[in-house]
Scaffold this active site. Structure first.
Site, short mmCIF file in Angstrom:
data_model
loop_
_atom_site.label_atom_id
_atom_site.label_comp_id
_atom_site.label_asym_id
_atom_site.label_seq_id
_atom_site.Cartn_x
_atom_site.Cartn_y
_atom_site.Cartn_z
N LYS A 111 -50.60 -21.15 14.38
CA LYS A 111 -50.03 -20.45 13.33
C LYS A 111 -49.21 -19.36 14.11
CE LYS A 111 -51.84 -17.08 10.57
NZ LYS A 111 -51.17 -16.19 10.94
N GLU A 139 -46.19 -15.95 13.21
CA GLU A 139 -45.62 -15.05 12.18
C GLU A 139 -44.09 -14.92 12.17
OE1 GLU A 139 -47.68 -11.27 12.37
OE2 GLU A 139 -49.76 -12.09 12.02
N GLU A 184 -48.03 -13.62 2.71
CA GLU A 184 -49.11 -12.50 2.65
C GLU A 184 -48.76 -11.35 2.08
OE1 GLU A 184 -51.15 -11.61 6.34
OE2 GLU A 184 -52.06 -9.52 5.48
N ASP A 236 -54.34 -18.92 15.78
CA ASP A 236 -53.29 -17.76 15.68
C ASP A 236 -52.70 -17.71 17.02
OD1 ASP A 236 -51.94 -16.56 13.63
OD2 ASP A 236 -53.45 -15.02 13.36
N ASP A 295 -55.68 -13.86 14.63
CA ASP A 295 -55.86 -12.60 15.29
C ASP A 295 -56.25 -11.13 14.63
OD1 ASP A 295 -53.43 -12.13 13.71
OD2 ASP A 295 -52.22 -11.83 15.50
N SER A 296 -56.69 -11.35 13.47
CA SER A 296 -57.49 -10.38 12.61
C SER A 296 -58.66 -10.12 13.44
CB SER A 296 -57.69 -10.84 11.19
OG SER A 296 -58.34 -12.08 11.13
O1 KIV Z 1 -55.01 -13.08 11.43
C1 KIV Z 1 -55.32 -13.43 10.34
O2 KIV Z 1 -56.62 -13.42 9.91
C2 KIV Z 1 -54.56 -13.85 9.49
C3 KIV Z 1 -54.61 -14.30 8.13
C4 KIV Z 1 -54.75 -12.86 7.24
C5 KIV Z 1 -53.79 -15.17 7.19
O3 KIV Z 1 -53.11 -14.06 9.77
#
Ligand code: KIV
Length: 297
Positions: free
Chosen positions: A128, A130, A197, A98, A59-60
């Site tokens: 993934k 968080e 992180e 994510d 989600d970056s």
């Molecule tokens: O969203 C993302 O790119 C991430 C990485 C920084 C691990 O969660």
């Protein structure tokens, strides 16, 4: 590149996709796991060609691709689309989607429903999420539904406001212990790996030594089982302020700006397009066409 950079000694290699259990084997052997984010098909293909093991459709994207100030507004649909694109380009790496903020916090049912969507519609191999806390139960529910889950502790951008901003975590003994406990709880919930992180190396070392599953570090020092970086950060393709843990392996942004500048100059001067960029028609057709009266408008 003359030789393929892809490691070839996978015990359980079958169809060309890196088998998920191989990650635990890599940890056992001490082979580092290479992970990078990607958000579209060409990037997925390039990461695959370079021998990357894991691709995160992170989600970056909300910040580095879509220009937002945080990852919070990213929607599930966005991640589904980007996962479809990445999986069209990447064949060997495991593609992890994510789960964006708001797609798993409400209940185990919501978390399972949305994880299934990422796998069924997006084509993700794993998801993934968080944090520790309520995310531990969510991870367990998703794993229970047959979907591999990666955890993520330390600086968790979706809840950066609670953490006081995009800041390193685990810098007190108490918080360091909490983070290792969160990572352990995620492992106990069935996570196949945990991202650490922006934590001091001592925290990453403790987690890596305590967990049986691999740890993947980003700003966590060299002692994790693998590393992840964000595509645009590492390639110099993001003009926001990159965190100190980013190493720029290329200056793609500068290369693009330079190429666009030359293109603009050549369009304006008339030196582009050249002969080799244009189509010809047979001479007699052209003569007939040019000799014929023009249609009136
Ligand atoms: O969203 C993302 O790119 C991430 C990485 C920084 C691990 O969660």
């Amino acid at each position: 590149m003359s030789e393929s950079p892809k490691p070839t000694r996978y015990a359980s290699w079958t169809t060309g996709k890196l088998p998920l259990p191989e990650l635990a084997e890599m940890k056992r052997r001490g082979d580092k796991i290479v992970m990078v984010t990607a958000y579209d098909a060409p990037s997925g293909r390039l990461a695959d060609t370079a021998g990357v093991d894991l691709i995160l459709v992170g989600d970056s994207s909300g910040m580095v691709v879509h220009g937002r100030e945080s990852t919070v507004p990213v929607s599930l649909d966005e991640i589904v689309f980007m996962t479809q694109w990445v999986t069209r380009g990447a064949k060997r790496p495991l593609v992890i989607a994510d789960m964006p903020f708001g797609s798993y916090e409400e209940s185990d049912e919501q978390a399972v429903h949305n994880a299934v969507r990422l796998v069924k519609d997006g084509g993700a191999d794993a998801v993934k999420l968080e944090r520790g806390g309520t995310s531990v139960a969510r991870a367990q529910a998703i794993v229970g539904a047959g979907i591999p889950v990666m955890g993520h502790v330390g600086l968790t951008p979706q809840t950066a406001t609670v953490l006081g901003g995009f800041k390193a975590q685990g810098r007190t003994a108490e918080r360091a212990r909490e983070l290792v406990e969160d990572a352990l709880a995620l492992e106990a919930a069935g996570c196949f790996a945990v991202v650490l992180e922006a934590v001091p190396p001592a925290v990453a070392r403790a987690a890596t030594q305590t967990l049986a599953v691999p740890t993947i570090g980003i700003g966590a020092g060299v002692e994790t089982d693998g590393q992840v970086l964000v595509w645009h950060d590492m390639l110099g393709f993001y003009d926001g302020r990159a965190p100190r843990f980013v190493k720029r392996y290329a200056e793609i942004g500068e290369a693009i700006a330079d190429a666009l500048g030359r293109y603009a100059e050549e369009v304006r001067s008339g030196s582009f397009p050249e002969e080799q960029h244009t189509y010809r028609m047979p001479e007699e057709e052209q003569a007939e066409f040019e000799g014929a009266p023009r249609p009136s408008s």
